[in-house]
Each structure stands twice: as structure tokens, then as C-alpha cells.
Enzyme design. Structure first.
Site, mmCIF file in Angstrom:
data_model
loop_
_atom_site.group_PDB
_atom_site.id
_atom_site.type_symbol
_atom_site.label_atom_id
_atom_site.label_comp_id
_atom_site.label_asym_id
_atom_site.label_seq_id
_atom_site.Cartn_x
_atom_site.Cartn_y
_atom_site.Cartn_z
ATOM 1 N N HIS A 39 0.863 -1.185 0.000
ATOM 2 C CA HIS A 39 0.000 0.000 0.000
ATOM 3 C C HIS A 39 0.890 1.223 0.000
ATOM 4 O O HIS A 39 1.742 1.401 0.870
ATOM 5 C CB HIS A 39 -0.931 0.014 1.219
ATOM 6 C CG HIS A 39 -1.841 1.211 1.245
ATOM 7 N ND1 HIS A 39 -3.086 1.202 0.665
ATOM 8 C CD2 HIS A 39 -1.680 2.451 1.760
ATOM 9 C CE1 HIS A 39 -3.661 2.384 0.819
ATOM 10 N NE2 HIS A 39 -2.824 3.160 1.490
ATOM 11 N N CYS A 40 0.695 2.095 -0.993
ATOM 12 C CA CYS A 40 1.529 3.289 -1.136
ATOM 13 C C CYS A 40 0.765 4.506 -0.630
ATOM 14 O O CYS A 40 -0.277 4.862 -1.187
ATOM 15 C CB CYS A 40 1.932 3.489 -2.590
ATOM 16 S SG CYS A 40 2.944 4.967 -2.858
ATOM 17 N N PRO A 41 1.250 5.167 0.423
ATOM 18 C CA PRO A 41 0.536 6.360 0.920
ATOM 19 C C PRO A 41 0.623 7.545 -0.030
ATOM 20 O O PRO A 41 -0.215 8.436 0.021
ATOM 21 C CB PRO A 41 1.244 6.656 2.249
ATOM 22 C CG PRO A 41 2.606 6.068 2.094
ATOM 23 C CD PRO A 41 2.434 4.857 1.234
#
Length: 323
Positions: A39-41
Site C-alpha cells: 500500500h503506497c501512501p
């Protein structure tokens, strides 16, 4: 479609369905993601089957754009400073008030502009290095047809085999044996990845569910090697608790994984830990809490080991090995 395949699949309690091979549940997105990498913020989304190629191209183009910006900043500062430098017999003076030569710049370049350009240059170079390293890491896993999560699963498989001395060999099933074939699994001319995200080609001698079978073994191993603890102090769930000691404050885990709040008397099933922190799952009443799982880090000094192991209800002679 085949009910007998359920024995090879993991079940997601949150989504109330079976996980497809290579899928994982994302706590941030609150859904299962096909071929999840992480998951890439920064994009506020998961990197997975549908956008793995787009994300990797972003990791390539962002450093290139920063290199271009760095070149502009360097040349701007060089030309402007060159026009403001006075070379004396024994000294060099820089006059930032105005240029010594004509024509004057269209945009005024004073001391504040120089400071801003220097700061922007530092950001551009830092982004180039950081994002460029992420691009290299992504390309390494893509050329072996893996994701970051699957690389970690493979490492845990080796640890499990070595721990129990089973003599078995884990072979990653999705590596096609050719870097070009692995590359084509992600990057295509149409921009649409190959396959449907559910069924994947596997190398000879591997089962369609070889990876999920290994994941089920690792989950069973985690339950066996986990240890039950009881909370002896309250913990509010802060990342850097001031009241739990200086060492606990300064050694907080550098991870996006959450912290769990504890109340005195809570039971926790710990699966791994550091010197001053532990990671585990709070044991809840499934009926009362709707099956919600609370997992995260908590200070080691807030808990003490129970007399009996949580899974086998046998006396624990010593703390089990943490991953």
C-alpha cells in the site's frame, strides 16, 4: 468454481470470502487486492495487479523529472552567481543585490531566491536517490515475477524449513525462468497486464496453489510458535509512549503497522518482537466483537508471559523463537 480447491485457499474474515492466489487483504483499503505488492501512501492506493506497471513507471519518471529540475536549478544558480561575483586581488565577493552585467534577468534573483533554489535542489536530489532506489527494488522483484510481499513469504518459507529441519524445498511457482517472460507478465504494449488476476501460469513441477499452501503452513507455524501474554499495565496505543520508559520511547518500531491499546488484564497472542516492543493479536470474544481482529505493536514492559501457551495449553519453558 471447484469447491475442493477451498482447502488450498486462505479465507478472509473481513471480506467474508476466499482469497485468490497472490491476493492479500489491505488494512488501509479494507479490501483484498489481487497480486498485492504494497500500500503506497503517496498514491493513496494499493500497488497490485492492475496498476503495478503504472506504479513502476511512476518510480522511473519521478527521478527523471527531478534530475531535469536539478539541472535547471544548478544552471540557474551558476549563471546568476557568476554575474554577481567580483574577483579582487585577495578576496572574492558576491553581491546579491544586482547583476553586474546586462541584460538583467527577467525574474529577480536575490538572496531569498538563491536560498529557495538551493533548498529545492536538495529536495530534488533527495527524491532522485530515494525514489530511484525504490525503482531498482521494484525492478528486481518484477524480473523474478514476484511482489514485495511474496519475496517476504519466500524468506519466511526458508526460515520455516530451516527451523523444523523438514528437508523440503520451496520453489517459487510463478518465476517463468526468463527475465523477459517475467517482465512481460507486468509490462505489455497495451498497458493491460496479462491474465485475469486470478489464474497464473506456473513453472513446471509446481502446483497452481503452491504459494497459498506455503502461506497456510506459515500461518499454522505462527500459531504454534506464538506465545500468550497478559497485560499488566494500561497502554494508550501511542507510537512513542513517554510513560513507558526512555528506551521504549526511542526504540519504537519504524513501520506503518499499527499499535494496539491495552487495558490491564487483556490477553495478547504475540508472534514476534523486538527488545522493547512486541507484535501480536489481542484475544477477543468473537461473538461480542463481531470477529474484528486487533493486531499491532505494544511495549514489552506492559505485558507478562502467561503460564501456559495459548495454542497448546502446555507449560512454556522459555520464550519461543521470534521471527
Amino acid at each position: 468454481e471447484k469447491s475442493q480447491d477451498c482447502m488450498y485457499l486462505q479465507y478472509c474474515k473481513v471480506c467474508q470470502s476466499y482469497k485468490a492466489p497472490r491476493s492479500h487483504h489491505c488494512r488501509k483499503c479494507n479490501r483484498c487486492v489481487m497480486k498485492m505488492d504494497h500500500h503506497c501512501p503517496w498514491i493513496n492506493n494499493c500497488c497490485g495487479y492492475q496498476n503495478h506497471a503504472s506504479f513502476t513507471l511512476f518510480l522511473l519518471l519521478a527521478p527523471l523529472g527531478c534530475i531535469h529540475a536539478s539541472f535547471i536549478f544548478v544552471m540557474t544558480m551558476y549563471t546568476q552567481l557568476y554575474n554577481r561575483i567580483s574577483f579582487g586581488w585577495s578576496s572574492v565577493k558576491i553581491d546579491m543585490s544586482a547583476a553586474k552585467r546586462d541584460p538583467r534577468p527577467i525574474i529577480p534573483f536575490g538572496l531569498s531566491a538563491f536560498a529557495a533554489s538551493l533548498f529545492a535542489l536538495g529536495l530534488a536530489l533527495g527524491t532522485t536517490i530515494a525514489v530511484g532506489m525504490l525503482f531498482i527494488i521494484q525492478m528486481k522483484v518484477i524480473l523474478t515475477n514476484k511482489t514485495s510481499i511474496e519475496s517476504w513469504i519466500e524468506e519466511k518459507a526458508k526460515d520455516r524449513i530451516q527451523y523444523y529441519q523438514t528437508g523440503e524445498t520451496f520453489i517459487f511457482p510463478y518465476d517463468m525462468g526468463s527475465k523477459w517472460k517475467n517482465f512481460r507478465q507486468v509490462f505489455t504494449w497495451s498497458g493491460i497486464p496479462e491474465g485475469d488476476g486470478l489464474d497464473w501460469p506456473v513453472r513446471d513441477g509446481c502446483h497452481q496453489y503452491s504459494l497459498t499452501i506455503e502461506q497456510l503452513k506459515q500461518k499454522a507455524d505462527k500459531r504454534v510458535r506464538s506465545v500468550r501474554y497478559r497485560a499488566v499495565e494500561d497502554y494508550n496505543g501511542f507510537c512513542c509512549p513517554v510513560t513507558k520508559g526512555v528506551k521504549t520511547f526511542f526504540t519504537t518500531p519504524c513501520t506503518e503497522e499499527p499499535r494496539i491499546a491495552l487495558s490491564k488484564g487483556d490477553l495478547i497472542l504475540a508472534t514476534r518482537g523486538l527488545k522493547h516492543w512486541m507484535y501480536g493479536e489481542k484475544i477477543l470474544d468473537s461473538a461480542a466483537d463481531g470477529g474484528i481482529r486487533e493486531r499491532g505493536w505494544f511495549p514489552r514492559k506492559c505485558v507478562e508471559k502467561c503460564q501456559y501457551d495459548s495454542e497448546t495449553d502446555q507449560p512454556v519453558d522459555g520464550e519461543k523463537k521470534n521471527r
